[in-house]
Design a protein around this motif. Structure first.
Motif, PDB file in Angstrom:
ATOM      1  N   UNK A  70       0.820  -1.213   0.000  1.00  0.00           N
ATOM      2  CA  UNK A  70       0.000   0.000   0.000  1.00  0.00           C
ATOM      3  C   UNK A  70       0.854   1.263   0.000  1.00  0.00           C
ATOM      4  N   UNK A  71       1.922   1.295   0.826  1.00  0.00           N
ATOM      5  CA  UNK A  71       2.710   2.524   0.916  1.00  0.00           C
ATOM      6  C   UNK A  71       3.368   2.845  -0.421  1.00  0.00           C
ATOM      7  N   UNK A  72       3.781   1.812  -1.147  1.00  0.00           N
ATOM      8  CA  UNK A  72       4.398   2.052  -2.454  1.00  0.00           C
ATOM      9  C   UNK A  72       3.356   2.466  -3.483  1.00  0.00           C
ATOM     10  N   UNK A  73       2.160   1.865  -3.410  1.00  0.00           N
ATOM     11  CA  UNK A  73       1.086   2.274  -4.329  1.00  0.00           C
ATOM     12  C   UNK A  73       0.725   3.735  -4.117  1.00  0.00           C
ATOM     13  N   UNK A  74       0.636   4.163  -2.868  1.00  0.00           N
ATOM     14  CA  UNK A  74       0.249   5.541  -2.582  1.00  0.00           C
ATOM     15  C   UNK A  74       1.296   6.518  -3.126  1.00  0.00           C
ATOM     16  N   UNK A  75       2.574   6.201  -2.940  1.00  0.00           N
ATOM     17  CA  UNK A  75       3.600   7.093  -3.474  1.00  0.00           C
ATOM     18  C   UNK A  75       3.524   7.136  -4.991  1.00  0.00           C
ATOM     19  N   UNK A  76       3.299   5.993  -5.612  1.00  0.00           N
ATOM     20  CA  UNK A  76       3.212   5.938  -7.076  1.00  0.00           C
ATOM     21  C   UNK A  76       2.033   6.759  -7.590  1.00  0.00           C
ATOM     22  N   UNK A  77       0.898   6.679  -6.901  1.00  0.00           N
ATOM     23  CA  UNK A  77      -0.274   7.473  -7.313  1.00  0.00           C
ATOM     24  C   UNK A  77       0.048   8.959  -7.211  1.00  0.00           C
ATOM     25  N   UNK A  78       0.678   9.370  -6.089  1.00  0.00           N
ATOM     26  CA  UNK A  78       1.058  10.773  -5.935  1.00  0.00           C
ATOM     27  C   UNK A  78       2.024  11.222  -7.014  1.00  0.00           C
ATOM     28  N   UNK A  79       2.949  10.352  -7.367  1.00  0.00           N
ATOM     29  CA  UNK A  79       3.911  10.670  -8.432  1.00  0.00           C
ATOM     30  C   UNK A  79       3.194  10.884  -9.764  1.00  0.00           C
ATOM     31  N   UNK A  80       2.243  10.009 -10.085  1.00  0.00           N
ATOM     32  CA  UNK A  80       1.521  10.140 -11.356  1.00  0.00           C
ATOM     33  C   UNK A  80       0.646  11.385 -11.379  1.00  0.00           C
ATOM     34  N   UNK A  81       0.055  11.743 -10.238  1.00  0.00           N
ATOM     35  CA  UNK A  81      -0.675  13.011 -10.166  1.00  0.00           C
ATOM     36  C   UNK A  81       0.273  14.159 -10.483  1.00  0.00           C
ATOM     37  N   UNK A  82       1.520  14.053  -9.991  1.00  0.00           N
ATOM     38  CA  UNK A  82       2.522  15.085 -10.274  1.00  0.00           C
ATOM     39  C   UNK A  82       2.748  15.286 -11.759  1.00  0.00           C
ATOM     40  N   UNK A  83       2.661  14.223 -12.542  1.00  0.00           N
ATOM     41  CA  UNK A  83       2.854  14.365 -13.996  1.00  0.00           C
ATOM     42  C   UNK A  83       1.785  15.264 -14.617  1.00  0.00           C
ATOM     43  N   UNK A  84       0.601  15.351 -13.998  1.00  0.00           N
ATOM     44  CA  UNK A  84      -0.459  16.190 -14.557  1.00  0.00           C
ATOM     45  C   UNK A  84      -0.183  17.678 -14.362  1.00  0.00           C
TER      46      UNK A  84
END
Length: 334
Positions: A94-108
């Motif tokens: 979960x902790x890695x998924x959450x960071x990955x989601x935040x990272x992808x939001x950053x691309x926007x």
């Protein structure tokens, strides 16, 4: 960490700065995150840990059932119908998924994000690669979303500074210990440094087993096994607060070893947070410190000679010491 001057010329960074009116890319990312969090106010006053998948939906991005095709973690890009979608590896913790989601939001936050697939690149950042400038800023976006201000800064100021309290802080924010500690040093108003230690040989030892003769192997001499036993906890990298850098240095050199009597080794062996006051010599950073040793979940191939974990040290300076003393490790509260 300040970006190199060349990073400010990256076309995506130029577009980000123009869009926000900021001169500093990290502040521009913060402004973007603040705007994204405002979307949550339609559900009431937000509080951490933020539901990042809700944020994704509020941004008009579809959460796909498909796994990412170009990344081990996550990617964002047009779907088969042209609509922007997030594809997430749901087998990750979960902790890695959450960071990955935040990272992808950053691309926007960057121009042209919806025209091609954007992925989280898992390797360490390299400033010689222009794309890593954007990757670094997307990591910053993830950090801002996982540990949003002012909530995180208030939690940092209001909690006792012990290793177990720091571990609990990461758990409360549903984030990895490493990500939390990086953010901890970045937002702290006092003199604090976080040093990430890995099990490594000296650079001069790292290739000691190469070129060994067949005769040595026939005599059951395996220098690779011997080298494993010589591994020590050495600096991978450090993050310092502004106040700490003014007192010591902004950069902590890599590969500097920590005394085997340090509380770091106790935490590595036990897998539990430990605290002490001890003398440390890390090159540009030298003196007596309050040390909070936080073990970091470690894959088997990166563990110490007897299976010990990697460790992060939170350093708070005490009085300056004229000569080094050996470490004392007394786990407990200060």
């Amino acid at each position: 960490m300040p970006l190199p001057i060349a990073a400010l010329r990256h076309p995506d960074v130029v577009g980000l700065l123009r869009d926000t009116g900021e001169a500093d890319p990290t502040l521009a990312i913060r402004r973007k995150v603040e705007g994204v969090i405002e979307h949550l106010r339609c559900f009431g006053d937000p509080s951490p840990p933020l539901d990042l998948l809700v944020l994704v939906s509020l941004l008009g991005i579809r959460v796909s059932d498909r796994s990412p095709a170009h990344s081990e973690d996550a990617e964002i890009g047009p779907g088969e119908d042209g609509r922007l979608e997030l594809r997430l590896n749901r087998e990750r913790p979960e902790v890695r998924r959450r960071f990955s989601i935040g990272h992808e939001i950053g691309h926007t936050f960057f121009p042209g994000y919806d025209r091609s697939v954007k992925t989280r690149r898992p390797r360490k950042r390299d400033w010689s690669d222009p794309e890593d400038v954007v990757e670094y800023l997307c990591d910053r976006a993830a950090s801002e979303l996982l540990f949003p201000l002012p909530w995180f800064a208030e939690d940092v100021a209001g909690r006792p500074r012990t290793a177990e309290s720091l571990i609990a802080l990461a758990d409360d924010y549903k984030a990895s210990r490493e990500a939390m500690l990086r953010r901890y040093a970045e937002v702290h108003e006092e003199a604090v440094a976080v040093v990430f230690l890995e099990w490594k040989l000296k650079p001069t030892q790292s290739n000691a087993w190469q070129g060994v003769s067949a005769g040595d192997m026939l005599l059951d001499i395996d220098p690779r096994e011997e080298a494993e036993g010589r591994k020590r906890l050495r600096v991978d990298y450090g993050i310092v607060s502004d106040c700490f850098s003014a007192r010591f240095a902004r950069h902590i050199p890599a590969d500097k070893s920590v005394d085997t009597a340090s509380v770091a080794y106790l935490a590595a062996r036990s897998g539990r947070g430990s605290d002490a006051e001890e003398w440390l010599d890390l090159g540009s950073v030298r003196g007596r410190f309050r040390v909070n040793a936080v073990p970091i979940p470690t894959p088997p191939g990166s563990r110490g000679p007897s299976g010990e974990s990697m460790v992060s040290l939170v350093l708070t300076p005490l009085e300056q010491q004229k000569s080094p003393r050996r470490a004392t490790h007394k786990p407990g509260w200060f």
